[in-house]
Design an enzyme around this catalytic site. Structure first.
Site, PDB file in Angstrom:
ATOM      1  N   CYS A 120       0.863  -1.183   0.000  1.00 45.70           N
ATOM      2  CA  CYS A 120       0.000   0.000   0.000  1.00 45.70           C
ATOM      3  C   CYS A 120       0.895   1.226   0.000  1.00 45.70           C
ATOM      4  CB  CYS A 120      -0.921   0.003   1.214  1.00 45.70           C
ATOM      5  SG  CYS A 120      -2.352   1.083   0.978  1.00 45.70           S
ATOM      6  N   CYS A 122      -0.227   4.232   1.730  1.00 43.82           N
ATOM      7  CA  CYS A 122      -0.683   5.226   2.713  1.00 43.82           C
ATOM      8  C   CYS A 122       0.365   5.602   3.751  1.00 43.82           C
ATOM      9  CB  CYS A 122      -1.985   4.783   3.375  1.00 43.82           C
ATOM     10  SG  CYS A 122      -1.916   3.183   4.165  1.00 43.82           S
ATOM     11  N   CYS A 130      -4.008   5.915   0.011  1.00 45.44           N
ATOM     12  CA  CYS A 130      -3.477   4.616  -0.426  1.00 45.44           C
ATOM     13  C   CYS A 130      -3.067   4.602  -1.898  1.00 45.44           C
ATOM     14  CB  CYS A 130      -4.497   3.525  -0.142  1.00 45.44           C
ATOM     15  SG  CYS A 130      -4.970   3.458   1.603  1.00 45.44           S
ATOM     16  N   LYS A 197     -12.421  -4.953   1.556  1.00 51.74           N
ATOM     17  CA  LYS A 197     -11.922  -4.131   2.657  1.00 51.74           C
ATOM     18  C   LYS A 197     -12.870  -2.962   2.829  1.00 51.74           C
ATOM     19  CE  LYS A 197      -7.937  -1.467   4.177  1.00 51.74           C
ATOM     20  NZ  LYS A 197      -6.524  -1.173   3.931  1.00 51.74           N
ATOM     21  N   ARG A 207      -3.746   3.031  12.425  1.00 54.87           N
ATOM     22  CA  ARG A 207      -3.240   4.224  11.727  1.00 54.87           C
ATOM     23  C   ARG A 207      -2.235   4.973  12.589  1.00 54.87           C
ATOM     24  NH1 ARG A 207      -8.802   5.950   8.532  1.00 54.87           N
ATOM     25  NH2 ARG A 207      -8.862   4.028   7.294  1.00 54.87           N
ATOM     26  N   GLU A 235     -16.326  -7.728  -5.796  1.00 52.40           N
ATOM     27  CA  GLU A 235     -14.898  -7.430  -5.621  1.00 52.40           C
ATOM     28  C   GLU A 235     -14.072  -8.722  -5.638  1.00 52.40           C
ATOM     29  OE1 GLU A 235     -13.049  -4.895  -5.569  1.00 52.40           O
ATOM     30  OE2 GLU A 235     -14.203  -3.133  -4.987  1.00 52.40           O
ATOM     31  N   LYS A 250     -12.056  -7.961   5.475  1.00 51.71           N
ATOM     32  CA  LYS A 250     -11.518  -7.120   6.544  1.00 51.71           C
ATOM     33  C   LYS A 250     -12.459  -5.958   6.817  1.00 51.71           C
ATOM     34  CE  LYS A 250      -7.760  -3.945   7.237  1.00 51.71           C
ATOM     35  NZ  LYS A 250      -6.607  -3.302   6.693  1.00 51.71           N
ATOM     36  N   SER A 276      -7.103  -3.845  14.065  1.00 50.25           N
ATOM     37  CA  SER A 276      -6.592  -3.223  15.282  1.00 50.25           C
ATOM     38  C   SER A 276      -7.692  -2.863  16.274  1.00 50.25           C
ATOM     39  CB  SER A 276      -5.774  -1.986  14.914  1.00 50.25           C
ATOM     40  OG  SER A 276      -6.530  -1.095  14.133  1.00 50.25           O
ATOM     41  N   TYR A 315      -3.253  -9.588  15.613  1.00 53.52           N
ATOM     42  CA  TYR A 315      -2.130  -9.125  16.431  1.00 53.52           C
ATOM     43  C   TYR A 315      -1.856 -10.105  17.566  1.00 53.52           C
ATOM     44  CZ  TYR A 315      -2.896  -5.156  13.518  1.00 53.52           C
ATOM     45  OH  TYR A 315      -3.043  -4.393  12.391  1.00 53.52           O
TER      46      TYR A 315
END
Ligand code: PBG
Length: 325
Positions: A120, A122, A130, A197, A207, A235, A250, A276, A315
């Protein structure tokens, strides 16, 4: 009242029987651990928004990756934080970029570990979007963006990434990346597309971790509207037609219906990303002793598997894998 002959409880009476009839499993090989890589030396910088997760310099990343590999997790997913940002995210595709350095170091130090890279712009662009902008505007230039993303993906695969994972949501990027990889002779590099996404509020803690907050506007012109399911199937269909080897949904837990619908439609492996915000909510509630954090984490991941995900990016991957081992 007649005595019931159907007695589901018979099969719940012991751990042994419950395990025997369990319909879904959660194993270390189902889990992928994200890792954040920063320039510099001897750095392990804990990320305040993501309890237990750190940014690592490449020299320290290899030991962390060995520890993670020893838990039996399936793979790591690399995110880079560059030294400099500019309008086109130049550092993202440099051979000496941070992710490229990390790929080479991990290939050498932990040869059995599967390396996935997030593709990406971003974190690398000064505007934090992005893709790249049409010159002098705040409009995404789709064609220029997918050309850049292909350069980034090729540079990751050339540095040793086994799987590249475009997370930008530009139209046609999977096809552009596949073409770029093949033209560079990187035919074995696989593509895990962030096919579905959503423009989600659950990405907040990330972020801050990757310093990738957009400087203006939001991501709603490229990420999906949380209202939509049919569009998710579209998609996925497009990305597979363009050459995606695996597809991702996601976030994960608020989108179990989407995972389930995608599972019914495709025959490629499905990844789900416990993002996250999902992780942070569980950690925060556990810290306040409102829930048993480990148990809620395992139950959430099992539910994501039950919905149809083959692998889960979380995570908590290494922590959960250790409990499961
Ligand atoms: C980069 C990217 C994001 C995440 C993964 N890749 C952030 C975003 O799209 O804003 C989110 C991951 C998370 O929240 O854990 N495009």
């Amino acid at each position: 009242m007649a005595y019931p002959t159907e007695r589901p409880r018979r099969l719940r009476q012991s751990l042994g029987i419950r395990r025997m009839v369990a319909e879904t499993t959660l194993r270390p090989e189902h889990l992928i651990q994200p890792l954040f890589v920063v320039p510099g030396r001897q750095i392990q910088q804990p990320i305040p928004t993501l309890s237990g997760i750190s940014q690592w310099s490449v020299d320290r990343l290899t030991d962390e990756a060995k520890r993670i590999a020893d838990t039996g997790v399936a793979a790591v997913l690399l995110f880079g934080i560059p030294a400099h940002k500019d309008a086109i995210g130049s550092e993202a595709s440099m051979a000496q970029g941070i992710v490229q350095q990390a790929c080479r170091a991990l290939r050498e130090a932990v040869p059995t570990l599967t390396i996935i890279t997030d593709v990406c712009l971003c974190a690398y662009t000064d505007h934090g979007h992005c893709g790249v902008m049409t010159h002098g505007t705040q409009q995404i230039d789709n064609a220029a963006s997918i050309a850049r993303l292909a350069e980034v993906a090729v540079s990751h695969a050339a540095a040793g990434a086994h799987i590249v994972a475009p997370s930008d949501m530009m139209d046609g990027r999977v096809g552009a990346i596949r073409q770029g990889l093949d033209a560079a002779g990187l035919n074995d590099a696989a593509i895990l597309s962030y096919a579905v996404k959503y423009a989600s509020a659950f990405y907040g803690p990330f972020r801050a971790a990757q310093d990738s907050t957009p400087q203006w506007g939001d991501r709603k012109t490229y990420q999906m509207d949380p209202a939509n399911m049919r569009e998710a199937l579209r998609e996925v269909r497009l990305d597979i037609a363009e050459g995606a080897d695996l597809v991702m949904v996601k976030p994960a837990l608020p989108y179990l219906d989407i995972i389930h619908a995608v599972r019914a439609q495709v025959d490629v492996p499905i990844a789900a990303y416990q993002v996250s915000g999902e992780y942070a909510m569980i950690k925060a509630a556990a810290q306040q002793q409102l829930i048993d954090g480990d148990a809620v984490m395992r139950e959430s991941l099992l539910a994501i598997r039950r919905a149809g995900a083959d692998v889960i990016i979380t995570y908590a991957a290494a922590d959960v894998a250790k409990i499961l081992a």
